[in-house]
Design an enzyme around this catalytic site. Structure first.
Site, short mmCIF file in Angstrom:
data_model
loop_
_atom_site.label_atom_id
_atom_site.label_comp_id
_atom_site.label_asym_id
_atom_site.label_seq_id
_atom_site.Cartn_x
_atom_site.Cartn_y
_atom_site.Cartn_z
N ARG A 22 9.45 -9.65 4.86
CA ARG A 22 9.19 -9.66 6.32
C ARG A 22 10.11 -10.83 7.11
O ARG A 22 10.57 -10.72 8.13
CB ARG A 22 7.84 -9.95 6.47
CG ARG A 22 6.88 -8.71 6.30
CD ARG A 22 7.16 -7.90 5.06
NE ARG A 22 6.38 -6.89 4.93
CZ ARG A 22 5.15 -6.73 4.57
NH1 ARG A 22 4.82 -7.91 3.93
NH2 ARG A 22 4.35 -5.66 4.51
N ASP B 100 10.35 -4.85 0.46
CA ASP B 100 9.26 -4.28 1.34
C ASP B 100 10.13 -3.17 2.47
O ASP B 100 11.27 -3.11 2.35
CB ASP B 100 8.37 -5.41 1.91
CG ASP B 100 7.06 -5.16 2.17
OD1 ASP B 100 6.65 -3.87 2.74
OD2 ASP B 100 6.02 -5.58 1.81
N GLU C 230 -1.17 0.23 -0.78
CA GLU C 230 -1.07 0.70 0.44
C GLU C 230 -0.40 1.95 0.58
O GLU C 230 0.67 2.18 1.34
CB GLU C 230 -0.60 -0.50 1.46
CG GLU C 230 -1.81 -1.63 1.61
CD GLU C 230 -1.39 -2.57 2.50
OE1 GLU C 230 -2.18 -2.76 3.21
OE2 GLU C 230 -0.13 -3.13 2.66
N HIS D 195 5.80 0.63 0.71
CA HIS D 195 6.47 -0.48 0.89
C HIS D 195 7.99 -0.34 0.74
O HIS D 195 8.44 -1.44 0.24
CB HIS D 195 5.89 -1.69 0.63
CG HIS D 195 4.53 -1.85 1.40
ND1 HIS D 195 4.40 -2.32 2.56
CD2 HIS D 195 3.17 -1.83 0.65
CE1 HIS D 195 3.01 -2.52 2.66
NE2 HIS D 195 2.36 -2.13 1.89
C1 ACM Z 1 -1.29 -6.67 0.17
O1 ACM Z 1 -1.71 -7.69 0.76
N1 ACM Z 1 -0.94 -5.56 0.69
C2 ACM Z 1 -1.13 -6.80 -1.34
#
Ligand code: ACM
Length: 621
Positions: free
Chosen positions: A168, A197, A337, A273
């Site tokens: 990020r 990511d 996610e 991600h």
């Molecule tokens: C996470 O915080 N998505 C592992």
């Protein structure tokens, strides 16, 4: 404001927080056992530091440490002495070759007024040195004292980790090393490097150069925070952001960390991600006709790796290069996610679910992770994943990192899988805000004050003894959506990382938040400041993060600096305190008239000029 009378009390300032009574001699993390002695060892220019393994990592580290101080002239190899010294008087003896067992990573340190003896193997010796360094009090040039004591110590958990998200926001090698340095000072032993990511791919892969050529740079970033209590309008910054590590730099970091007994665990995120990778290689997505660009906003995206043979081949090749750079036994593959939107739309995925006799897309996630694990295991590597890898069935040998509370970790331990606890709900997310003060910098939200981190216990009470052994340890995470600079990383990390070190190292029964925060933290923050780290300056001891509200006609305010050497300034006229206001030196008793209110506002200013948030004590009669 009505008449207010303040009396200066005669009690000695700060007496109730005297650090001399500290049973742990100021050491963080608190050791297994400390037996205080009388007096001190005097480190003078004549003191000899005798070592038995000069070429070992710990001894090289200590020789470097001595060079940076003006203590001793270096280390002396015992085996090179003409004859064994008749007495150990005025020596510091560091031995790794001795008979007898110590617990893993353990050490024994004995300090008398005559000499100092430290025994430990490998990491144990290194951690003993960290303790010894914390005990050395400089007195004058070339001289120092060390309090007499016997310390026996070893960690509660074998895994004590810190994570850093460099996707990020990118942080350079020099900063990563500085991060590793402070981890080592506090006996942490695993650095989880979040290298890929949606918003950036940060590791050079020779076979797939576009991963960094394309995937390491985003055109702009949506800054600000659109929702929640810290909302500020979001807008794009029109500034490209990026960076990556060459393989050579990665190896340099791994070797550097290893010299400090820190294992580096790379995280290569999949199947989700992965937008930065898809921007470089759209053929690894479920819809290669689409155009993908490196993520410019936070959150997770629908576009993920498609479980085709082409994708698996590429991922295996990527992982093979990664394994070659990271000699440790673990690779982290993310797994969190994955919202399955792209898979649900994909004809290929629908057919794969049928062919593989899977139930649904969750089964597909399990299939994906299972194939990756099989490959990693075939290369002699263990896989770690976030707790979503439990979805649809856990891969046979996986280690689970439990982040969405402890549920995933508990389930995995009950299935006899290894677990690392890192729940956001347990204060392990260091991107969460440290206090409810409006003066805290912009953050992602959540609430993880120091005390919450400190009081986290990685062993859930529902586990039996056998299952509890599966909890390898604990980790805290620094996600960097709202952390763009090294200075802010340090602000979010410190002092919470010191609490984490005690969660991972110190026996549960030796933990005591008040003693930690009041007697030991002040000296450590002062030292971190001296050696160039930023940190969050807590409010003074005796104040609250935002406000203490009391009803009383008479009330005594007793404060102490939470950073050694800091000054406390206060006002009682409702103005915001600054260095131009009154200095607190001794307890203050206020007499508040009937129907009256005293608003005592204070800040703490450290020797380098760092300021705490404003804290208010409101006394109403
Ligand atoms: C996470 O915080 N998505 C592992």
């Amino acid at each position: 404001m009505k008449r207010i009378v303040a009396l200066l009390l005669l009690a000695a300032p700060f007496a109730s927080f005297a650090q001399g009574s500290d049973p742990n001699l100021g050491i963080i993390p608190a050791p297994v056992s400390v037996t205080k002695g009388r007096g001190e060892f005097k480190f003078s220019p004549e003191t000899m530091v005798l070592v038995d393994s000069p070429d070992s990592k710990p001894m090289k580290f200590f020789a470097e440490y001595l060079k940076k101080t003006d203590l001793a002239t270096g280390v002396t190899d015992m085996s090179r002495l003409d004859k064994k010294p008749k007495s150990l008087k005025n020596t510091v003896v560091l031995s790794m070759n001795f008979k007898g067992e110590l617990p893993p990573e353990g050490y024994e340190l004995k300090i008398t007024d005559d000499h100092v003896e430290l025994r430990g193997h490998g990491a144990g010796m290194f951690y003993g040195m960290q303790t010894l360094i914390q005990l050395i009090h400089k007195t004058s040039p070339g001289s120092a004292t060390i309090p007499c004591a016997t310390i026996k110590d070893h960690p509660r958990f074998p895994y004590r980790g810190m994570h850093l998200d460099v996707s990020r926001h990118f942080f350079d090698v020099a900063f990563v090393k500085k991060y590793i340095d402070v981890m080592a000072m506090y006996k942490l032993n695993n650095f989880h490097w979040h290298l890929t990511d949606d918003q950036g791919w940060r590791i050079e892969i020779k076979k797939y150069p576009k991963l960094t050529e394309v995937g390491s740079m985003r055109a702009q970033t949506k800054v600000g925070r659109a929702a929640g209590p810290t909302a500020v309008p979001g807008a794009y910054d029109n500034t490209p952001h990026g960076g990556f590590y060459t393989q050579e730099q990665i190896r340099e970091v791994v070797e550097y960390a290893s010299s400090k007994f820190i294992n580096v665990i790379p995280e290569i995120e999949m199947p989700s991600h992965s937008l930065a990778a898809l921007a470089a290689y759209p053929e690894w997505s479920c819809d290669p006709t689409k155009t993908y660009k490196v993520g410019e906003t936070w959150g997770s995206y629908d576009d993920v790796f498609c479980p085709t043979e082409e994708t698996f081949k590429a991922l295996f090749e990527i992982l093979r290069e990664v394994i070659d750079m990271f000699p440790g036994k673990y690779i982290h593959i993310g797994g969190d996610e994955c919202n399955k939107v792209a898979w649900k739309k994909s004809e290929f995925c629908r057919q794969l679910i049928i062919d593989q006799k899977l139930k649904n897309e969750e089964g597909l996630q399990s299939y994906f992770i299972g194939r990756i694990e099989k490959y990693l295991n075939s290369q002699g590597v263990q896989m770690i994943g976030w707790d979503e890898i439990l979805e649809g069935g856990l891969a046979p040998n996986a280690t689970v990192m439990s982040w969405r509370g402890e549920k995933g970790g508990i389930a995995a331990a009950q299935l006899s899988h290894d677990v690392i606890m890192t729940p956001g709900s347990g204060g392990m997310y260091f991107d969460h805000v440290q206090s409810k003060s409006p003066q805290e910098p912009l953050s992602i939200g959540g609430f993880a004050p120091l005390e919450k981190t400190y009081n986290y216990d990685p062993i859930p009470s529902v586990l039996n003894d056998q299952q509890a052994k599966r909890i390898l340890g604990v980790q805290a995470n620094v996600w960097t959506e709202y952390i763009a600079t090294p200075s802010k990383v340090e602000y979010m990390l410190l002092p919470r990382m010191l609490a984490l070190s005690e969660v991972g190292w110190t026996p549960k029964n030796n933990k005591d938040y008040q003693e930690f925060a009041q007697q030991r933290i002040p000296g450590h923050l002062s030292n971190l400041e001296k050696i160039g780290y930023n940190y969050r300056v807590p409010v003074p001891i005796g104040a609250a993060d935002t406000m203490i509200s009391v009803k009383a006609a008479k009330y005594t305010i007793t404060l102490a600096p939470s950073v050694a050497g800091a000054k406390i300034y206060y006002t009682i006229d409702e103005s915001e305190p600054s260095e131009n206001d009154m200095v607190y030196t001794t307890p203050l008793e206020y007499t508040v008239p009937s129907e009256g209110t005293v608003r005592f506002k204070c800040i703490q200013v450290t020797p380098a000029g760092k300021k705490s948030n404003v804290s208010t004590i409101m006394i109403q009669n």
